[in-house]
Design a protein around this motif. Structure first.
Motif, PDB file in Angstrom:
ATOM      1  N   THR A  54       0.753  -1.070  -0.075  1.00  0.00           N
ATOM      2  CA  THR A  54      -0.042  -0.107   0.148  1.00  0.00           C
ATOM      3  C   THR A  54       1.069   1.123   0.027  1.00  0.00           C
ATOM      4  O   THR A  54       1.840   1.189   0.581  1.00  0.00           O
ATOM      5  CB  THR A  54      -0.925   0.033   1.181  1.00  0.00           C
ATOM      6  OG1 THR A  54      -1.802  -1.172   1.453  1.00  0.00           O
ATOM      7  CG2 THR A  54      -2.151   1.171   1.221  1.00  0.00           C
ATOM      8  N   ASP A  55       0.595   2.183  -0.969  1.00  0.00           N
ATOM      9  CA  ASP A  55       1.275   3.486  -0.916  1.00  0.00           C
ATOM     10  C   ASP A  55       0.319   4.444  -0.299  1.00  0.00           C
ATOM     11  O   ASP A  55      -0.663   4.802  -0.867  1.00  0.00           O
ATOM     12  CB  ASP A  55       1.335   3.877  -2.600  1.00  0.00           C
ATOM     13  CG  ASP A  55       1.999   5.199  -2.418  1.00  0.00           C
ATOM     14  OD1 ASP A  55       2.241   5.771  -1.490  1.00  0.00           O
ATOM     15  OD2 ASP A  55       2.547   5.435  -3.753  1.00  0.00           O
ATOM     16  N   MET A  56       0.785   4.826   0.938  1.00  0.00           N
ATOM     17  CA  MET A  56      -0.240   5.634   1.905  1.00  0.00           C
ATOM     18  C   MET A  56      -0.164   7.049   1.114  1.00  0.00           C
ATOM     19  O   MET A  56      -1.146   8.084   1.926  1.00  0.00           O
ATOM     20  CB  MET A  56       0.418   5.723   3.204  1.00  0.00           C
ATOM     21  CG  MET A  56       0.367   4.449   3.866  1.00  0.00           C
ATOM     22  SD  MET A  56      -1.692   3.826   4.104  1.00  0.00           S
ATOM     23  CE  MET A  56      -2.153   5.225   5.134  1.00  0.00           C
ATOM     24  N   LYS A  57       0.367   7.522   0.296  1.00  0.00           N
ATOM     25  CA  LYS A  57       0.036   8.721  -0.332  1.00  0.00           C
ATOM     26  C   LYS A  57      -0.790   8.764  -1.731  1.00  0.00           C
ATOM     27  O   LYS A  57      -1.163   9.871  -2.219  1.00  0.00           O
ATOM     28  CB  LYS A  57       1.425   9.561  -0.749  1.00  0.00           C
ATOM     29  CG  LYS A  57       2.242   9.010  -1.797  1.00  0.00           C
ATOM     30  CD  LYS A  57       3.455   9.732  -2.238  1.00  0.00           C
ATOM     31  CE  LYS A  57       4.170   9.274  -3.359  1.00  0.00           C
ATOM     32  NZ  LYS A  57       4.549   7.837  -3.175  1.00  0.00           N
ATOM     33  N   ASN A  58      -1.395   7.401  -1.793  1.00  0.00           N
ATOM     34  CA  ASN A  58      -2.141   7.424  -3.152  1.00  0.00           C
ATOM     35  C   ASN A  58      -3.386   6.952  -2.841  1.00  0.00           C
ATOM     36  O   ASN A  58      -3.668   5.950  -2.150  1.00  0.00           O
ATOM     37  CB  ASN A  58      -1.460   6.502  -4.050  1.00  0.00           C
ATOM     38  CG  ASN A  58      -2.158   5.969  -5.187  1.00  0.00           C
ATOM     39  OD1 ASN A  58      -3.142   5.549  -5.312  1.00  0.00           O
ATOM     40  ND2 ASN A  58      -1.332   6.435  -6.336  1.00  0.00           N
ATOM     41  N   LYS A  59      -4.524   7.692  -2.985  1.00  0.00           N
ATOM     42  CA  LYS A  59      -5.887   7.341  -2.651  1.00  0.00           C
ATOM     43  C   LYS A  59      -6.082   6.039  -3.140  1.00  0.00           C
ATOM     44  O   LYS A  59      -7.027   5.144  -2.560  1.00  0.00           O
ATOM     45  CB  LYS A  59      -6.955   8.526  -3.102  1.00  0.00           C
ATOM     46  CG  LYS A  59      -8.248   8.128  -2.696  1.00  0.00           C
ATOM     47  CD  LYS A  59      -9.328   9.486  -3.095  1.00  0.00           C
ATOM     48  CE  LYS A  59     -10.468   9.223  -2.870  1.00  0.00           C
ATOM     49  NZ  LYS A  59     -11.446  10.317  -3.362  1.00  0.00           N
ATOM     50  N   ALA A  60      -6.005   5.557  -4.405  1.00  0.00           N
ATOM     51  CA  ALA A  60      -6.354   4.565  -5.155  1.00  0.00           C
ATOM     52  C   ALA A  60      -5.694   3.232  -4.301  1.00  0.00           C
ATOM     53  O   ALA A  60      -6.571   2.186  -4.267  1.00  0.00           O
ATOM     54  CB  ALA A  60      -6.187   4.575  -6.597  1.00  0.00           C
ATOM     55  N   ASP A  91       4.935  14.995  -0.048  1.00  0.00           N
ATOM     56  CA  ASP A  91       4.837  13.522   0.076  1.00  0.00           C
ATOM     57  C   ASP A  91       4.720  13.272   1.696  1.00  0.00           C
ATOM     58  O   ASP A  91       3.894  12.197   2.263  1.00  0.00           O
ATOM     59  CB  ASP A  91       6.091  12.791  -0.313  1.00  0.00           C
ATOM     60  CG  ASP A  91       5.812  12.531  -2.188  1.00  0.00           C
ATOM     61  OD1 ASP A  91       4.855  12.903  -2.594  1.00  0.00           O
ATOM     62  OD2 ASP A  91       6.812  11.820  -2.558  1.00  0.00           O
ATOM     63  N   THR A  92       5.425  14.009   2.260  1.00  0.00           N
ATOM     64  CA  THR A  92       5.522  13.708   3.842  1.00  0.00           C
ATOM     65  C   THR A  92       3.977  14.029   4.495  1.00  0.00           C
ATOM     66  O   THR A  92       3.400  13.302   5.238  1.00  0.00           O
ATOM     67  CB  THR A  92       6.640  14.856   4.366  1.00  0.00           C
ATOM     68  OG1 THR A  92       7.971  14.459   4.012  1.00  0.00           O
ATOM     69  CG2 THR A  92       6.288  14.973   5.995  1.00  0.00           C
ATOM     70  N   MET A  93       3.417  15.148   3.975  1.00  0.00           N
ATOM     71  CA  MET A  93       1.964  15.452   4.330  1.00  0.00           C
ATOM     72  C   MET A  93       1.048  14.433   3.955  1.00  0.00           C
ATOM     73  O   MET A  93       0.192  14.057   4.612  1.00  0.00           O
ATOM     74  CB  MET A  93       1.538  16.822   4.037  1.00  0.00           C
ATOM     75  CG  MET A  93       2.016  18.231   4.798  1.00  0.00           C
ATOM     76  SD  MET A  93       1.263  17.875   6.483  1.00  0.00           S
ATOM     77  CE  MET A  93      -0.233  17.847   6.196  1.00  0.00           C
ATOM     78  N   MET A  94       1.430  13.819   2.739  1.00  0.00           N
ATOM     79  CA  MET A  94       0.407  12.714   2.293  1.00  0.00           C
ATOM     80  C   MET A  94       0.359  11.794   2.873  1.00  0.00           C
ATOM     81  O   MET A  94      -0.632  10.942   3.313  1.00  0.00           O
ATOM     82  CB  MET A  94       0.460  12.685   0.863  1.00  0.00           C
ATOM     83  CG  MET A  94       0.157  14.057  -0.041  1.00  0.00           C
ATOM     84  SD  MET A  94      -1.384  14.628   0.013  1.00  0.00           S
ATOM     85  CE  MET A  94      -2.304  13.172  -0.936  1.00  0.00           C
ATOM     86  N   LEU A 141     -10.926  20.731   5.744  1.00  0.00           N
ATOM     87  CA  LEU A 141     -11.313  20.378   4.338  1.00  0.00           C
ATOM     88  C   LEU A 141     -11.755  19.095   4.270  1.00  0.00           C
ATOM     89  O   LEU A 141     -11.565  17.940   4.840  1.00  0.00           O
ATOM     90  CB  LEU A 141      -9.738  20.259   3.531  1.00  0.00           C
ATOM     91  CG  LEU A 141      -8.804  21.515   3.742  1.00  0.00           C
ATOM     92  CD1 LEU A 141      -7.245  21.027   3.219  1.00  0.00           C
ATOM     93  CD2 LEU A 141      -9.504  22.521   2.692  1.00  0.00           C
ATOM     94  N   GLU A 142     -12.528  19.136   3.021  1.00  0.00           N
ATOM     95  CA  GLU A 142     -13.480  17.678   2.935  1.00  0.00           C
ATOM     96  C   GLU A 142     -12.785  16.614   2.075  1.00  0.00           C
ATOM     97  O   GLU A 142     -12.733  16.860   0.881  1.00  0.00           O
ATOM     98  CB  GLU A 142     -14.862  17.920   2.266  1.00  0.00           C
ATOM     99  CG  GLU A 142     -15.704  18.891   3.343  1.00  0.00           C
ATOM    100  CD  GLU A 142     -16.404  17.921   4.373  1.00  0.00           C
ATOM    101  OE1 GLU A 142     -16.458  16.941   4.289  1.00  0.00           O
ATOM    102  OE2 GLU A 142     -16.823  18.636   5.389  1.00  0.00           O
ATOM    103  N   GLY A 143     -12.017  15.661   2.775  1.00  0.00           N
ATOM    104  CA  GLY A 143     -11.789  14.633   1.983  1.00  0.00           C
ATOM    105  C   GLY A 143     -10.403  14.532   1.426  1.00  0.00           C
ATOM    106  O   GLY A 143      -9.748  15.450   1.497  1.00  0.00           O
ATOM    107  N   PHE A 144     -10.081  13.574   0.986  1.00  0.00           N
ATOM    108  CA  PHE A 144      -8.556  13.252   0.428  1.00  0.00           C
ATOM    109  C   PHE A 144      -8.034  14.376  -0.709  1.00  0.00           C
ATOM    110  O   PHE A 144      -7.165  14.765  -0.579  1.00  0.00           O
ATOM    111  CB  PHE A 144      -8.535  11.621   0.026  1.00  0.00           C
ATOM    112  CG  PHE A 144      -7.009  11.484  -0.519  1.00  0.00           C
ATOM    113  CD1 PHE A 144      -6.107  10.758   0.294  1.00  0.00           C
ATOM    114  CD2 PHE A 144      -6.418  11.788  -1.640  1.00  0.00           C
ATOM    115  CE1 PHE A 144      -4.986  10.488   0.051  1.00  0.00           C
ATOM    116  CE2 PHE A 144      -5.103  11.276  -2.140  1.00  0.00           C
ATOM    117  CZ  PHE A 144      -4.257  10.603  -1.250  1.00  0.00           C
ATOM    118  N   ASP A 145      -8.872  14.334  -1.439  1.00  0.00           N
ATOM    119  CA  ASP A 145      -8.796  15.161  -2.803  1.00  0.00           C
ATOM    120  C   ASP A 145      -8.636  16.610  -2.649  1.00  0.00           C
ATOM    121  O   ASP A 145      -7.681  17.352  -2.979  1.00  0.00           O
ATOM    122  CB  ASP A 145      -9.786  14.927  -4.120  1.00  0.00           C
ATOM    123  CG  ASP A 145      -9.829  13.741  -4.386  1.00  0.00           C
ATOM    124  OD1 ASP A 145      -8.814  12.899  -4.300  1.00  0.00           O
ATOM    125  OD2 ASP A 145     -11.043  13.102  -4.936  1.00  0.00           O
ATOM    126  N   ALA A 146      -9.443  17.209  -1.788  1.00  0.00           N
ATOM    127  CA  ALA A 146      -9.326  18.482  -1.184  1.00  0.00           C
ATOM    128  C   ALA A 146      -7.978  18.782  -0.414  1.00  0.00           C
ATOM    129  O   ALA A 146      -7.541  20.041  -0.663  1.00  0.00           O
ATOM    130  CB  ALA A 146     -10.565  18.820  -0.331  1.00  0.00           C
TER     131      ALA A 146
END
Length: 269
Positions: A54-60, A91-94, A141-146
């Motif tokens: 799992t890549d924790m910076k990648n939503k998919a 990347d650190t924040m994500m 902020l609402e959700g991953f994308d925002a």
């Protein structure tokens, strides 16, 4: 007394299980009889029930992992994290917060009554009070994308993306405590002092070791990964069944020394 911690036969999810504190916690959970589902971009060597790349910076990537996790779990351990530098501020924040929050929010409905969440924050995030307005703005902020979009337009975070990621985690933990209490679910985090992990090896390539040692406790050493893994396992265990909403410094008294004026307050705690 054999199952005093309450993990035997329980399903748990842990991120960052390939190395460091996460690996130590995963091994201990297996020894305690838990059915461990581990998420990491690296190879998980502990004998877990299931390991999911799992890549924790990648939503998919996180969503693919979510589809493979049990429909009901007892506990979540958020251990994945990276330093800045050498990782970029984005990347650190994500990885350290945005992906963590996405996974946690998605798993909340699967955590049964009496369950718990424990995450790894940091003493680097202990200055959250002075930055609370910005942290709350980000958490709203609402959700991953925002969150991802906001971060792409926030170059000022390059100064201390790691600290901000951990401030967000600490405030998120405390903010969620009341809501989760109404469901009989607990949430806590730990703030480790410097710990001898691959994370620290990466950081010391960018930051002088003597500078990092300024944040070590008075016992004069880095913590061992197992000492942090054990604290996490204790917090999510039956023995801590009425403990929630805490950021627990696991630092052999470093923050206490700062609070009592015995050490310089280098992080604005």
């Amino acid at each position: 007394m054999k199952n005093v911690l309450g993990y035997e036969g329980r399903k748990v999810v842990i991120t960052g299980a390939a190395s460091g504190m996460g690996a130590a916690a995963a091994r201990l959970l297996v020894e305690l009889g838990a059915e461990v589902h581990a998420l990491d971009i690296g190879e998980v060597k502990a004998p877990v029930a299931k390991a999911i790349r799992t890549d924790m910076k990648n939503k998919a990537s996180i969503d693919v992992a979510l589809a493979q996790l049990p429909g009901e779990i007892y506990a979540l351990f958020n251990c994945a994290g990276v330093p800045h530098p050498p990782f970029s501020a984005f990347d650190t924040m994500m990885i350290n917060f945005v992906g963590l929050k996405h996974l946690t929010d998605a798993l909340l409905p699967r955590i049964g009554k009496g369950g718990a969440i424990a995450s790894i924050a940091s003493t680097a995030g202990m200055g959250w009070k002075a930055n609370l307005e910005l942290v709350r703005k980000f958490l709203a902020l609402e959700g991953f994308d925002a969150a991802e979009a906001w971060l792409k337009d926030a170059p000022e975070l390059n100064a201390d993306a790691y600290g901000f990621s951990k401030q967000c985690l600490i405030v998120y933990t405390m903010t969620m405590a009341g809501e989760l209490a109404r469901r009989d679910v607990r949430i806590n985090c730990i703030s480790p002092s410097p710990t001898a992990t691959a994370f620290m090896d990466q950081l010391t390539q960018q930051v002088p070791a003597d500078a990092i040692k300024l944040f070590c406790p008075s016992n004069g050493r880095f913590a061992e990964p197992a000492e942090m893994g054990e604290a996490l396992v204790l917090l999510n265990s039956r023995l801590a069944g009425f403990v929630s909403g805490l950021n627990v410094p696991v630092d052999y008294g470093y923050c206490a020394e700062v609070a009592m004026g015995q050490r310089d307050n280098l992080m604005g705690i």
